[in-house]
Write a protein that holds these residues in place. Structure first.
Motif, PDB file in Angstrom:
ATOM      1  N   THR A 215      66.024  42.645  23.922  1.00 41.11           N
ATOM      2  CA  THR A 215      66.097  44.062  23.528  1.00 41.11           C
ATOM      3  C   THR A 215      66.070  44.211  22.006  1.00 41.11           C
ATOM      4  O   THR A 215      65.346  45.052  21.455  1.00 41.11           O
ATOM      5  CB  THR A 215      67.393  44.698  24.093  1.00 41.11           C
ATOM      6  OG1 THR A 215      67.383  44.571  25.511  1.00 41.11           O
ATOM      7  CG2 THR A 215      67.494  46.163  23.696  1.00 41.11           C
ATOM      8  N   ILE A 216      66.825  43.347  21.310  1.00 44.43           N
ATOM      9  CA  ILE A 216      66.844  43.408  19.837  1.00 44.43           C
ATOM     10  C   ILE A 216      65.442  43.176  19.268  1.00 44.43           C
ATOM     11  O   ILE A 216      64.929  43.915  18.434  1.00 44.43           O
ATOM     12  CB  ILE A 216      67.833  42.355  19.272  1.00 44.43           C
ATOM     13  CG1 ILE A 216      69.277  42.748  19.612  1.00 44.43           C
ATOM     14  CG2 ILE A 216      67.656  42.184  17.759  1.00 44.43           C
ATOM     15  CD1 ILE A 216      70.287  41.621  19.406  1.00 44.43           C
ATOM     16  N   ARG A 217      64.772  42.149  19.814  1.00 40.12           N
ATOM     17  CA  ARG A 217      63.420  41.820  19.290  1.00 40.12           C
ATOM     18  C   ARG A 217      62.415  42.915  19.643  1.00 40.12           C
ATOM     19  O   ARG A 217      61.545  43.272  18.857  1.00 40.12           O
ATOM     20  CB  ARG A 217      62.946  40.505  19.885  1.00 40.12           C
ATOM     21  CG  ARG A 217      63.551  39.292  19.268  1.00 40.12           C
ATOM     22  CD  ARG A 217      63.019  38.051  19.962  1.00 40.12           C
ATOM     23  NE  ARG A 217      62.257  37.207  19.050  1.00 40.12           N
ATOM     24  CZ  ARG A 217      61.518  36.173  19.462  1.00 40.12           C
ATOM     25  NH1 ARG A 217      61.396  35.930  20.755  1.00 40.12           N
ATOM     26  NH2 ARG A 217      60.875  35.429  18.599  1.00 40.12           N
ATOM     27  N   THR A 218      62.550  43.459  20.859  1.00 42.41           N
ATOM     28  CA  THR A 218      61.608  44.514  21.268  1.00 42.41           C
ATOM     29  C   THR A 218      61.807  45.754  20.400  1.00 42.41           C
ATOM     30  O   THR A 218      60.842  46.348  19.911  1.00 42.41           O
ATOM     31  CB  THR A 218      61.810  44.857  22.756  1.00 42.41           C
ATOM     32  OG1 THR A 218      61.674  43.658  23.533  1.00 42.41           O
ATOM     33  CG2 THR A 218      60.773  45.884  23.226  1.00 42.41           C
ATOM     34  N   THR A 219      63.063  46.096  20.152  1.00 46.81           N
ATOM     35  CA  THR A 219      63.360  47.268  19.313  1.00 46.81           C
ATOM     36  C   THR A 219      62.776  47.097  17.918  1.00 46.81           C
ATOM     37  O   THR A 219      62.183  48.020  17.350  1.00 46.81           O
ATOM     38  CB  THR A 219      64.894  47.466  19.233  1.00 46.81           C
ATOM     39  OG1 THR A 219      65.407  47.577  20.553  1.00 46.81           O
ATOM     40  CG2 THR A 219      65.240  48.707  18.410  1.00 46.81           C
ATOM     41  N   HIS A 220      62.875  45.863  17.415  1.00 39.87           N
ATOM     42  CA  HIS A 220      62.406  45.612  16.045  1.00 39.87           C
ATOM     43  C   HIS A 220      60.889  45.459  15.969  1.00 39.87           C
ATOM     44  O   HIS A 220      60.221  46.027  15.114  1.00 39.87           O
ATOM     45  CB  HIS A 220      63.088  44.345  15.501  1.00 39.87           C
ATOM     46  CG  HIS A 220      62.779  44.079  14.060  1.00 39.87           C
ATOM     47  ND1 HIS A 220      61.777  43.215  13.655  1.00 39.87           N
ATOM     48  CD2 HIS A 220      63.306  44.606  12.910  1.00 39.87           C
ATOM     49  CE1 HIS A 220      61.718  43.203  12.323  1.00 39.87           C
ATOM     50  NE2 HIS A 220      62.644  44.027  11.858  1.00 39.87           N
ATOM     51  N   ASN A 221      60.321  44.692  16.943  1.00 38.92           N
ATOM     52  CA  ASN A 221      58.891  44.353  16.835  1.00 38.92           C
ATOM     53  C   ASN A 221      57.975  45.236  17.676  1.00 38.92           C
ATOM     54  O   ASN A 221      56.828  45.460  17.308  1.00 38.92           O
ATOM     55  CB  ASN A 221      58.674  42.886  17.261  1.00 38.92           C
ATOM     56  CG  ASN A 221      59.366  41.917  16.327  1.00 38.92           C
ATOM     57  OD1 ASN A 221      59.692  42.280  15.193  1.00 38.92           O
ATOM     58  ND2 ASN A 221      59.612  40.709  16.811  1.00 38.92           N
ATOM     59  N   ARG A 222      58.465  45.677  18.849  1.00 37.28           N
ATOM     60  CA  ARG A 222      57.594  46.412  19.784  1.00 37.28           C
ATOM     61  C   ARG A 222      58.349  47.565  20.435  1.00 37.28           C
ATOM     62  O   ARG A 222      58.494  47.635  21.632  1.00 37.28           O
ATOM     63  CB  ARG A 222      57.066  45.457  20.862  1.00 37.28           C
ATOM     64  CG  ARG A 222      56.035  44.438  20.389  1.00 37.28           C
ATOM     65  CD  ARG A 222      54.756  45.086  19.895  1.00 37.28           C
ATOM     66  NE  ARG A 222      54.126  45.954  20.882  1.00 37.28           N
ATOM     67  CZ  ARG A 222      53.244  45.508  21.787  1.00 37.28           C
ATOM     68  NH1 ARG A 222      52.977  44.214  21.851  1.00 37.28           N
ATOM     69  NH2 ARG A 222      52.697  46.348  22.649  1.00 37.28           N
ATOM     70  N   PRO A 223      58.810  48.539  19.635  1.00 36.33           N
ATOM     71  CA  PRO A 223      59.537  49.679  20.222  1.00 36.33           C
ATOM     72  C   PRO A 223      58.699  50.433  21.251  1.00 36.33           C
ATOM     73  O   PRO A 223      59.227  51.045  22.162  1.00 36.33           O
ATOM     74  CB  PRO A 223      59.850  50.553  19.001  1.00 36.33           C
ATOM     75  CG  PRO A 223      58.934  50.099  17.917  1.00 36.33           C
ATOM     76  CD  PRO A 223      58.678  48.650  18.166  1.00 36.33           C
ATOM     77  N   ASP A 224      57.360  50.282  21.163  1.00 40.35           N
ATOM     78  CA  ASP A 224      56.497  50.942  22.144  1.00 40.35           C
ATOM     79  C   ASP A 224      56.678  50.393  23.557  1.00 40.35           C
ATOM     80  O   ASP A 224      56.280  51.038  24.532  1.00 40.35           O
ATOM     81  CB  ASP A 224      55.017  50.791  21.727  1.00 40.35           C
ATOM     82  CG  ASP A 224      54.608  49.324  21.578  1.00 40.35           C
ATOM     83  OD1 ASP A 224      55.202  48.631  20.717  1.00 40.35           O
ATOM     84  OD2 ASP A 224      53.731  48.865  22.337  1.00 40.35           O
ATOM     85  N   LEU A 225      57.295  49.192  23.654  1.00 36.23           N
ATOM     86  CA  LEU A 225      57.489  48.578  24.989  1.00 36.23           C
ATOM     87  C   LEU A 225      58.864  48.901  25.568  1.00 36.23           C
ATOM     88  O   LEU A 225      59.181  48.498  26.691  1.00 36.23           O
ATOM     89  CB  LEU A 225      57.320  47.049  24.904  1.00 36.23           C
ATOM     90  CG  LEU A 225      55.923  46.546  24.528  1.00 36.23           C
ATOM     91  CD1 LEU A 225      55.910  45.017  24.474  1.00 36.23           C
ATOM     92  CD2 LEU A 225      54.876  47.043  25.522  1.00 36.23           C
ATOM     93  N   LEU A 226      59.703  49.597  24.782  1.00 32.84           N
ATOM     94  CA  LEU A 226      61.047  49.907  25.291  1.00 32.84           C
ATOM     95  C   LEU A 226      60.947  50.882  26.463  1.00 32.84           C
ATOM     96  O   LEU A 226      60.078  51.758  26.460  1.00 32.84           O
ATOM     97  CB  LEU A 226      61.913  50.517  24.179  1.00 32.84           C
ATOM     98  CG  LEU A 226      62.400  49.529  23.115  1.00 32.84           C
ATOM     99  CD1 LEU A 226      63.055  50.290  21.960  1.00 32.84           C
ATOM    100  CD2 LEU A 226      63.374  48.521  23.729  1.00 32.84           C
ATOM    101  N   PRO A 227      61.810  50.730  27.482  1.00 32.37           N
ATOM    102  CA  PRO A 227      61.783  51.656  28.615  1.00 32.37           C
ATOM    103  C   PRO A 227      61.921  53.105  28.123  1.00 32.37           C
ATOM    104  O   PRO A 227      62.678  53.365  27.190  1.00 32.37           O
ATOM    105  CB  PRO A 227      63.016  51.239  29.445  1.00 32.37           C
ATOM    106  CG  PRO A 227      63.317  49.830  29.036  1.00 32.37           C
ATOM    107  CD  PRO A 227      62.880  49.717  27.597  1.00 32.37           C
ATOM    108  N   GLY A 228      61.101  53.972  28.716  1.00 35.14           N
ATOM    109  CA  GLY A 228      61.194  55.394  28.366  1.00 35.14           C
ATOM    110  C   GLY A 228      60.481  55.743  27.071  1.00 35.14           C
ATOM    111  O   GLY A 228      60.480  56.885  26.623  1.00 35.14           O
ATOM    112  N   SER A 229      59.790  54.732  26.454  1.00 36.10           N
ATOM    113  CA  SER A 229      59.102  55.089  25.189  1.00 36.10           C
ATOM    114  C   SER A 229      57.678  55.583  25.506  1.00 36.10           C
ATOM    115  O   SER A 229      57.131  55.237  26.567  1.00 36.10           O
ATOM    116  CB  SER A 229      59.022  53.854  24.286  1.00 36.10           C
ATOM    117  OG  SER A 229      58.320  52.853  24.962  1.00 36.10           O
TER     118      SER A 229
END
Ligand SMILES: CC(C)N1CCN(Cc2ccc(Cn3ccc4ccc(-c5n[nH]c(N)c5C#N)cc43)cc2)CC1
Length: 229
Positions: A215-229
């Motif tokens: 989650t930390i890496r996704t938020t930093h590198n790929r916020p577009d992949l976060l659920p609901g984005s």
């Protein structure tokens, strides 16, 4: 029934890497057969030309349709899927790779210059499955590198190709987002320690830590992949 792949290109040497490593083993095991065809073998003029100036003007050259028609006709069956890499294509993705992995026959048309005369796609679309695909929003000099990427991403998903199918299971069950960081021996390297939790043997704590790190890496590198984005 092995997956058959035919690649048509003016740079056959670009595909030498497919004889190595996992792709090479997949061919040796008979799970996949890959044939590379030089488009210029399907030309009929003395200069073996494959391009001409674009109708309507504009920069660069366009690949003429006839050599492509001859080359595709030489390999096509009613089970074929024609893949045409192009910057204008639909985005290639892991789900698309999974679809291609379960195909019977893939033909990759690797264009160069400013692309292939569109009538090649128009001619085959009523006859077989035709997919114009792009590997991303950046501009390459041709379809060859894109084809290598799509072949590797698809062939690794062919049942039996990956020695450890467990890694595919983990990949498929992965939460949306990027994977957690990985570590191996030595436990300390240049003064840097492996995160303690990974040495603890507490598998629930390890799973929780890995989910947090993802989650930390996704938020930093790929916020577009976060659920609901
Ligand atoms: C106005 C008009 C004259 N311009 C005409 C050129 N347009 C863009 C343009 C620029 C370069 C190339 C080179 N090229 C030739 C075949 C080919 C196949 C795939 C790719 C490719 N690039 N990036 C990807 N993700 C790709 C994939 N998959 C690039 C290819 C082809 C096309 C921009 C507009």
């Amino acid at each position: 029934m092995p997956l058959r792949i035919d690649v048509i290109t003016i740079f056959p040497d670009y595909f030498a890497p497919l004889q190595l490593s996992l792709m090479g083993k997949a061919q040796q095991s008979g799970l996949v057969t890959i044939a590379i065809h030089d488009l210029r073998e399907f030309t009929s003029d003395r200069h073996r030309s494959v391009d001409d100036t674009p109708y309507g003007g504009g920069a660069g050259m366009v690949m003429t349709p006839e050599p492509w028609g001859q080359a595709i006709d030489a390999v096509v069956t009613d089970q074929s899927t024609l893949i045409v890499p192009t910057p204008a294509g639909k985005l290639f993705s892991q789900p698309v790779a999974a679809e291609l992995a379960h195909s019977t026959h893939l033909i990759f048309a690797c264009g160069r210059y400013e692309g292939i005369d569109q009538r090649v796609v128009e001619y085959y679309r009523p006859r077989i499955d035709v997919r114009e695909l792009s590997i991303g929003d950046y501009v390459l000099a041709g379809g060859d590198v894109a084809t290598l990427a799509m072949i590797e991403a698809s062939v690794r998903l062919v049942p039996g190709v990956l020695g450890n199918p467990e890694s595919l299971v983990e990949e498929s069950h992965q939460l949306p987002g990027v994977e957690y960081p990985s570590y191996t021996k030595p436990p300390t390297w240049r003064g840097l320690d492996v995160p303690e939790v990974l040495l603890s043997g507490h598998h629930d704590q390890i799973a929780r830590w890995r989910a947090e790190q993802s989650t930390i890496r996704t938020t930093h590198n790929r916020p577009d992949l976060l659920p609901g984005s």
